[in-house]
Design an enzyme around this catalytic site. Structure first.
Site, PDB file in Angstrom:
ATOM      1  N   ARG A 162       0.829  -1.214   0.000  1.00 50.97           N
ATOM      2  CA  ARG A 162       0.000   0.000   0.000  1.00 50.97           C
ATOM      3  C   ARG A 162       0.860   1.258   0.000  1.00 50.97           C
ATOM      4  NH1 ARG A 162      -3.266   0.015   4.909  1.00 50.97           N
ATOM      5  NH2 ARG A 162      -1.537  -1.215   5.688  1.00 50.97           N
ATOM      6  N   ASN A 220      -6.140  -2.875   2.141  1.00 52.04           N
ATOM      7  CA  ASN A 220      -6.100  -4.319   2.294  1.00 52.04           C
ATOM      8  C   ASN A 220      -7.523  -4.840   2.467  1.00 52.04           C
ATOM      9  OD1 ASN A 220      -3.307  -4.513   2.200  1.00 52.04           O
ATOM     10  ND2 ASN A 220      -3.056  -4.472   4.408  1.00 52.04           N
TER      11      ASN A 220
END
Length: 123
Positions: free
Chosen positions: A50, A68
């Site tokens: 990320r 996520n």
């Protein structure tokens, strides 16, 4: 950004990947911004994915979000011009983090994605 992070991110930029990109539909035909959502599977959680995706998005001028999912995938919404979005999808395929190992990126173009002021990283 510290040199440690810069070095970490640069390791992921030019690496090879066997990740597959699957397009579920065609991009919008109108000129201007393209909007796509992606489901990315493989070793993509707990590896700086990320953080690296946000950095890649910021470099390319992509707006959207990355988060996520509970099933172990990473979800991305991305908005940008056609060329930048294509480059961003390729970065996601390679896995922007050098510790990631992407199996596949499922891309769906979706004009209903809400405009974002920047690219954010969600938990």
């Amino acid at each position: 950004m510290g040199s440690f992070f810069k070095e970490f991110l640069n390791k992921g930029k030019n690496r090879e990947s066997n990740g597959e990109v699957i397009y579920t539909n065609d991009p919008q035909t109108e000129e201007g911004k393209q909007k796509a959502r992606m489901e990315i599977s493989g070793k993509v959680q707990g590896v700086g994915f990320r953080f690296s995706a946000k950095n890649a998005a910021d470099e390319l001028g992509i707006k959207g979000l990355v988060r996520n999912e509970s099933d172990g995938t990473v979800y991305v919404e991305a908005i940008g011009d056609k060329e930048s979005l294509s480059s961003f999808i390729e970065a996601m395929r390679k896995g922007p983090s050098p510790a990631a190992d992407v199996d596949k990126v499922v891309v769906t173009f979706d004009s209903n994605i809400e405009e974002k002021p920047n690219f954010s990283q969600a938990n």
